[in-house]
Design an enzyme around this catalytic site. Structure first.
Site, PDB file in Angstrom:
ATOM      1  CG  LEU A 142       5.896  -5.448  -3.940  1.00 59.48           C
ATOM      2  CD1 LEU A 142       4.891  -6.429  -4.548  1.00 59.48           C
ATOM      3  CD2 LEU A 142       5.480  -4.017  -4.238  1.00 59.48           C
ATOM      4  CG  ASP A 143       5.419  -2.227   2.606  1.00 58.53           C
ATOM      5  OD1 ASP A 143       6.660  -2.182   2.629  1.00 58.53           O
ATOM      6  OD2 ASP A 143       4.688  -1.220   2.648  1.00 58.53           O
ATOM      7  NE  ARG A 144       4.308 -11.554   6.883  1.00 55.12           N
ATOM      8  CZ  ARG A 144       4.643 -12.185   7.994  1.00 55.12           C
ATOM      9  NH1 ARG A 144       5.398 -11.579   8.896  1.00 55.12           N
ATOM     10  NH2 ARG A 144       4.242 -13.422   8.214  1.00 55.12           N
TER      11      ARG A 144
ATOM     12  NE  ARG B 158       1.834   0.428   4.948  1.00 57.28           N
ATOM     13  CZ  ARG B 158       2.403  -0.519   5.681  1.00 57.28           C
ATOM     14  NH1 ARG B 158       3.457  -1.179   5.219  1.00 57.28           N
ATOM     15  NH2 ARG B 158       1.927  -0.813   6.875  1.00 57.28           N
TER      16      ARG B 158
END
EC number: 5.4.99.-
Length: 301
Positions: free
Chosen positions: A128-130, A230
């Site tokens: 997962l992205d930060r 995104r």
């Protein structure tokens, strides 16, 4: 030179090196891979390359940190959504990377290992992205990890995310099929863009609620490309609130002034067969309080 055995088949190159080169800072390992010092079958290779049995990996000399450079990993547990002897699913907070490297000293996986020193194995099954919160799968056995990787490659199961976007979403349900490719900025930052020659990417977006100039949507992944949700949402004119790479800076700053200093993207639902038993798992992680609070504020605006 290290020959890869069956027990490491399917493992990412960087994760393999972290195990082999214990004590070496991850930034040094990533730099060695980027510089071509690490080779697989005599060729340069990407950090996310998955090794196969019989591969020959060249591990170059790597500098250990000086004693005064050593930093203890802070042990941390995270809210557990599901756990048995093969699989751990946690609810990752926003603002914490899933692993160290690229300027991040410690991530979720390092903190979990420090908190569970008795665990024979803890490996990320995906990323997962930060700034994305929500469901994160961690394998506790090698055969579970390989099974999860296979299921994700074959598109088994489903992952759904909540996102707050800027704009009045029109369709109740919309398929976004835009191919994506990775690129690197002049400063070395990894980005993704729509590219007709890129990898196929498919996101299904469902409207959940309108908030005037903003919309809460649910994004279902049919493929798992880097930054897929995104970039897809931004490319059709609905950037995610708080996205510092593909979003609107003015919107991000206006929400930060309200106390919401993160990206509104949350992995809230996961449907997947258990990697060893095949039992259907349906897991949920509710929206974090910060996300709920900002939605309430939009309702009152």
């Amino acid at each position: 030179m290290i020959e890869i055995g069956d027990e490491h088949s399917g493992q990412r190159l960087d994760n393999f090196l972290f195990r082999v080169c214990k004590g070496v800072p991850k930034s040094h390992i990533y730099k060695a891979i980027r510089d071509g010092q690490v080779r697989v079958n005599k060729g340069r290779i990407a950090v996310d390359h998955r090794l196969e049995a019989g591969d020959l990996v060249r591990v170059p000399p790597l500098r250990l940190p000086r004693p005064d450079e050593a930093r203890a990993v802070p042990p941390s547990e995270f809210p557990v959504v599901f756990e048995d002897d093969a699989l751990l699913v946690v609810d990752k907070p926003a603002g914490i990377a899933v692993h160290g490297g690229s300027g991040v000293a410690f991530g979720v996986i390092e903190r979990l290992r420090a908190a569970r020193p008795q665990a024979p194995m803890l490996e990320l099954a995906h990323r997962l992205d930060r700034e994305t919160s929500g469901l994160l799968m961690v394998a506790k056995k090698r055969n579970a990890l390989l099974s999860l990787h296979r299921m994700m490659r074959e598109g088994q199961g489903g992952k759904r995310y909540y996102a707050l976007v800027y704009g009045d979403w029109v369709n109740d349900r919309q398929h976004i099929k835009l191919p994506l490719t990775k690129w690197t900025t002049a400063s070395g930052e990894r980005r993704v863009r729509v590219d007709r020659d890129g990898q196929a990417a498919h996101t299904i977006v469902t409207l959940k609620q309108r908030y005037g100039k903003f919309s809460l949507v649910e994004a279902e992944l049919r493929t798992g490309r880097t930054h897929q949700i995104r970039v897809h949402l931004a490319s059709v004119g609905f950037p995610i609130v708080g996205d510092d790479k593909y979003g609107d800076d003015a919107i991000r700053l206006s929400f930060a002034r309200k106390g919401f200093a993160r990206m509104f993207l949350h992995a809230h639902h996961l449907d997947i067969p258990h990697p060893l038993t095949g039992e259907p798992l349906s897991l949920e992680a509710p929206l974090p309080p910060a996300c709920l609070d900002i939605l309430k504020s939009l309702e009152s605006d």
